[in-house]
Write an enzyme that holds these catalytic residues in place. Structure first.
Site, short mmCIF file in Angstrom:
data_model
loop_
_atom_site.label_atom_id
_atom_site.label_comp_id
_atom_site.label_asym_id
_atom_site.label_seq_id
_atom_site.Cartn_x
_atom_site.Cartn_y
_atom_site.Cartn_z
N ARG A 40 77.12 35.20 24.87
CA ARG A 40 78.41 35.87 25.04
C ARG A 40 79.51 34.83 25.18
NH1 ARG A 40 78.46 41.53 26.09
NH2 ARG A 40 80.69 41.20 26.21
N LYS A 74 81.05 29.84 30.18
CA LYS A 74 80.01 29.30 29.29
C LYS A 74 80.54 28.14 28.43
CE LYS A 74 77.33 33.66 29.02
NZ LYS A 74 75.91 33.33 29.26
C1 LIG Z 1 68.70 35.87 25.25
C2 LIG Z 1 69.91 36.58 24.81
C3 LIG Z 1 71.08 36.49 25.56
C4 LIG Z 1 71.20 35.65 26.80
O1 LIG Z 1 71.71 34.38 26.43
P1 LIG Z 1 72.23 33.32 27.49
O2 LIG Z 1 72.52 32.12 26.66
O3 LIG Z 1 71.14 33.09 28.47
O4 LIG Z 1 73.45 33.89 28.10
C5 LIG Z 1 72.19 37.18 25.11
N1 LIG Z 1 72.15 37.91 23.98
C6 LIG Z 1 71.04 38.00 23.23
C7 LIG Z 1 71.07 38.81 21.98
C8 LIG Z 1 69.88 37.34 23.61
O5 LIG Z 1 68.78 37.45 22.86
#
Ligand SMILES: *Cc1c(COP(=O)(O)O)cnc(C)c1O
Length: 887
Positions: A611, A616
């Site tokens: 996101r 981030k």
């Molecule tokens: C794993 C996943 C996330 C989580 O991602 P982070 O980098 O840990 O925030 C978000 N969206 C999707 C589609 C995922 O597969």
């Protein structure tokens, strides 16, 4: 999915002989290893002594005595029958979509047999159950996952092939179910897979949104949100359960009765209808359930209006009801403070508790025994209202006294916190609560009164503490603090990584920790190795299984350590690189197809997908790329030859109301356009933004990344789970000492991860220095000035982003970490260019060290420390051919 012998170890010879085994050739050993649905006539689960005395039930048992057979012909028949009988298609003109749908239904039949048997078995054993309550389930596609778990992929692939279909193409036909925003929703989906695999009697409960997460388009560099009407072509996995429905009330008023109960009446009553989705475990006969609720108007309610010929009023009521399960709130870590959102939360929680209590009551016993049979895990604060709802049911319906009810309630709930950011901690205004859920507000006040009495006794005279701990926040508008209700009303509170749990104890809820240290626990997140290695990276999975001479790592992920034994073996290394390179080629083709940008599979694939959020720090990445772009332009020909070609891949959605996140997307795309079209840069740098990040896209990217960025400001990312996905697939991590990165470093070894930047403690100190005269890093200043100069992009368009870093506003410390980030990226270049063998070994170490991050490990810990439930594996089906005649 490759063949497994009955011992669970595939025959090495078949693997070595054909590098692409699993391509549809059926080995005899396969058929000896039944999973779901069973070749030949395996008898259905039969503990029906009682039923067999009842002649009617005996007939029913006889009628479906054996599982759907799993030979190729039977599967084909099943698929074609569904095309004709369920989908009403002409069987001579089945297209890929119909074939996908029909195959899903054929598989669903088999899952339902196991699903029914599992539920019957749980009921018979009267097991303690876990209910995972989550407003989000980011399931992605299901066909490959269900086939893998049921060990039927090879058979279905072969069956479809004879019918003229390529199963890989059919997978692409399926809609990606995106009933969630990001990590929190995907975690819930991984947990379901692990609960089923570990034979834990655990169900998921959530909402069946008509519209899931919006589809993201990028037009002219900007995010455009398109509604995700994911059900437009139906959903073969769900079963509508018109027989499972409950009333849910909103608004109205209540009166206290003499016996301590209250009577809540009036307002509006709607219905919750269940939709069930079977959740098969891997290498087990258990199939669990995900139950999602849809909101409908209450039949009797609108009849009144109809009788008075008030047609529009009736329709209005219908609209108000269906609105509740219409859309997923696209918020990520930010507060969606809307009445409809609170309605959603209460709606699904109310239906869920009614359902769980009905199931508990199938066996006559005291309601006080509930905690010995039921545990609810609350995924963040969204379902925390369940605590008040349980109190209401126990007091007003079951007749318990307040303190008895509190004791029972507290013993049933556990709460998972997912964020340390204060702006993301859910709060609801008291007036809103009072109007929508008057009885619940009163109960919350009672819980709070009881709680604050306790605090007052322990800390006499400390009014400040009372105010800070109170479930109600005082102010011009009083607010209900849902996290406080979660902590007060449950027996366990957990963070999702070591650092995060530490921060909960020391920064976010220190006074609760002081009060109840025993309540706080850590449960580091995990990911399911089925989806996130076996399915998304079959090439690498095949190499691993062959060299380990076993595929049991799929269940016991720590066995991956075994590949270290081969880390120096040139043949293993070659296969490792080849598998990864093949994935990169495929991603390169996909990038070209989607964006038109040509990238070379030989370049370093540097990925930043999640996101879009300031914490981030996609901004840190894109601003560093402007620096890199200028650096490349400054090089002479000889130095350019030394440069490592990089493809930087971004993907991620911004919450529609989050302006800064949308600005960041626009900046990435604008800078990308300039760099990609600058002939002087050639292939040394490409910047790609892949639209519509979702689970299916994540699966493609995870298998093909060389490095992956997890560069949140230390102390802001609770855990992260995509860092685990990448590491598991042999991708190196560039990251800060944040969330689970810290534990990944511990597991893979600090020499195998690129860590940079301030740590969480230093971040706290650095932030204290933020004031209007806070100086920015020189290189960053140059980058900002270059963007502002208009030499690259229209400067006016990006002023807001640039200004967000200036004048002491750089809360996420892009500037403070800029230099060490650039240095680390330089080191990344050097290792990739000068030490390919070191790089390769680092990659192997990352996979080898990722065992801890299986969600199986996480779920085992929840099971052991919080839920206290026993696994309940369904017995292996009996084969009448080998065990004599059944019945
Ligand atoms: C794993 C996943 C996330 C989580 O991602 P982070 O980098 O840990 O925030 C978000 N969206 C999707 C589609 C995922 O597969």
């Amino acid at each position: 999915m490759q063949a497994r012998t009955p011992t669970g170890i595939e025959t090495p010879s078949s693997g070595l002989a054909s590098p692409s085994f699993g391509s549809g050739v059926l080995t005899p050993s396969y058929q000896q290893k039944p999973r779901l649905g069973h070749p030949g006539s395996f008898s259905r689960l039969r503990d029906l002594d009682e039923e067999q005395r009842d002649p009617k039930k005996k007939l029913l048992f006889e009628l479906l005595k054996v599982y759907s057979p799993n030979d190729i012909r039977s599967i084909q028949e099943s698929i074609v029958k569904h095309a004709e009988y369920s989908l009403a298609r002409n069987r001579y003109s089945i297209d890929d979509f119909v074939a996908c749908e029909a195959a899903a239904l054929a598989l669903r039949d088999r899952l339902l047999e196991s699903w029914n048997d599992t539920q019957q078995y749980y009921m018979k054993k009267d097991v303690k159950r876990v209910y995972y309550l989550s407003l989000e389930f980011l399931m992605g596609r299901s066909l490959k996952n269900a086939l893998t778990n049921a060990n039927l992929e090879e058979l279905f692939a072969a069956s479809l092939k004879e019918l003229g279909f390529d199963i890989e193409k059919l997978y692409e036909q399926e809609y990606d179910a995106a009933l969630g925003n990001g990590g929190l929703g995907r975690l819930a989906a991984c947990f379901l897979d692990s609960m089923a695999t570990l034979n834990v009697p655990g169900w998921g409960y959530g909402i069946r949104y008509e519209y899931g997460m919006f589809r993201q388009k990028v037009i002219g560099g900007e995010q455009i949100e398109v509604p995700d009407y994911w059900l437009s072509r139906g959903n073969p996995w769900e079963i509508e359960r018109l027989d499972v429905c409950y009333p849910v009330r909103f608004y109205g008023s209540f009166e206290r009765l003499a016996d301590g109960r209250a009577l809540w009446t009036g307002g509006e009553v709607i219905q919750a209808i269940a939709f069930d989705v079977p959740v098969p475990g891997y290498d087990t006969y258990n199939t669990n359930n995900l139950r999602l609720w849809k909101a409908l108007p209450f039949k009797e309610f609108d009849l009144d209006a109809f009788n008075r010929a008030d047609y529009y009023k009736a329709i209005e009521a219908e609209e108000r009801a269906t609105a509740i399960s219409a859309v997923l709130y696209p918020s990520d870590g930010t507060l969606a403070g809307k009445e409809l959102r609170l309605k959603q939360e209460y709606f699904f929680v109310s239906a869920t508790l009614q359902d769980a209590i009905r199931r508990f009551k199938k066996i006559p016993r005291s309601i006080k025994e509930l905690p010995s049979k039921v545990c609810f895990q609350l995924n963040d604060t969204h379902p925390v209202i369940a605590i008040a709802e349980m109190m209401r049911i126990l007091i007003d319906h079951e007749g318990l006294k307040f303190l008895e009810a509190l004791e029972v309630t507290r013993s049933c709930f556990a709460y998972t916190n997912h964020t340390v950011m204060p702006e993301a901690l859910e709060k609801w205004s008291v007036p809103l609560f009072e109007s929508l859920l008057p009885r619940h507000l009163a109960i919350i006040y009672d819980i709070n009164f009881n709680f604050l009495e306790q605090v007052r006794k322990k800390y006499p005279g400390d009014d400040g503490k009372l105010a800070r701990l109170s479930i109600i926040e005082e102010g011009s508008v009083k607010m209900v603090r849902m996290a406080h209700l979660g902590i007060v009303g449950s027996f366990a509170v957990n963070g999702v990584a070591e650092l995060h749990t530490q921060l909960l104890k020391t920064q976010v809820f220190p006074e609760f920790y002081e009060l109840w240290p025993h309540k706080f626990q850590n449960k580091t997140n995990g990911i399911t190795p089925r989806r996130w290695l076996l399915e998304c990276n079959p090439a690498l999975a095949e190499v691993i299984s062959r060299w380990l001479e076993s595929d049991s790592w799929v269940k016991y992920l720590s066995e991956l350590r075994g590949i270290l034994e081969h880390a120096d073996n040139p043949e293993f290394q070659r296969e490792w690189s080849e598998a990864r390179l093949e994935n990169k080629r495929r991603l390169a083709a996909f990038i070209h197809q989607v964006t038109g940008i040509q990238v070379e599979a030989g370049a370093m694939f540097d990925v930043h997908v999640k996101r879009i959020h300031e914490y981030k720090r996609q901004l840190l990445n894109i601003l560093s790329l402007v620096h890199r772009y200028q650096y490349i332009l400054s090089l002479d020909e000889a130095s350019r030859k030394q440069m490592v070609p990089r493809v930087v891949i971004f993907a991620g959605k911004a919450a529609p109301g989050y302006k800064m996140a949308k600005n960041i997307i626009r900046l990435i795309n604008d800078i990308g356009r300039v760099v990609n079209n600058d002939g002087r840069i050639g292939n040394l740098l490409k910047i790609v933004f892949l639209p519509n990040y979702n689970v299916s896209l994540a699966e493609r990217i995870v298998a093909a990344a060389d490095i992956s960025q997890h560069i949140s400001t230390a102390g802001t990312e609770a855990s992260g789970t995509s860092n685990m996905k990448f590491s598991l697939n042999g991708c190196l991590i560039v990251g800060t000492l944040d969330g689970a990165n810290i534990e990944i470093r511990e597991e893979v070894g600090e020499e195998n991860i690129f860590i940079f930047g301030l740590n969480a403690e230093q971040v706290v100190e650095e932030r204290k220095k933020l004031d209007p005269s806070y100086p920015l890093n020189d290189k960053l200043t140059k980058v900002l000035e270059l963007i502002e100069s208009g030499a690259l992009v229209d400067p006016g368009k990006h002023q807001e982003v640039l200004d967000s870093l200036r004048g002491g506003r750089d809360w996420y410390l892009v500037s403070a970490d800029f230099e060490s980030y650039l240095q680390m990226q330089q080191q990344v270049d050097e290792v990739f260019r000068d030490h390919p063998e070191t790089w390769l070994k680092m990659s192997i170490h990352c996979t080898a060290g990722s065992g801890k991050f299986s969600s199986d490990r996480t779920i085992s810990e929840y099971t052991r420390d919080i839920w206290r439930v026993e696994p309940c594996p369904c017995p292996e089906p009996v084969c009448p051919d080998s065990h004599g005649i059944v019945v």
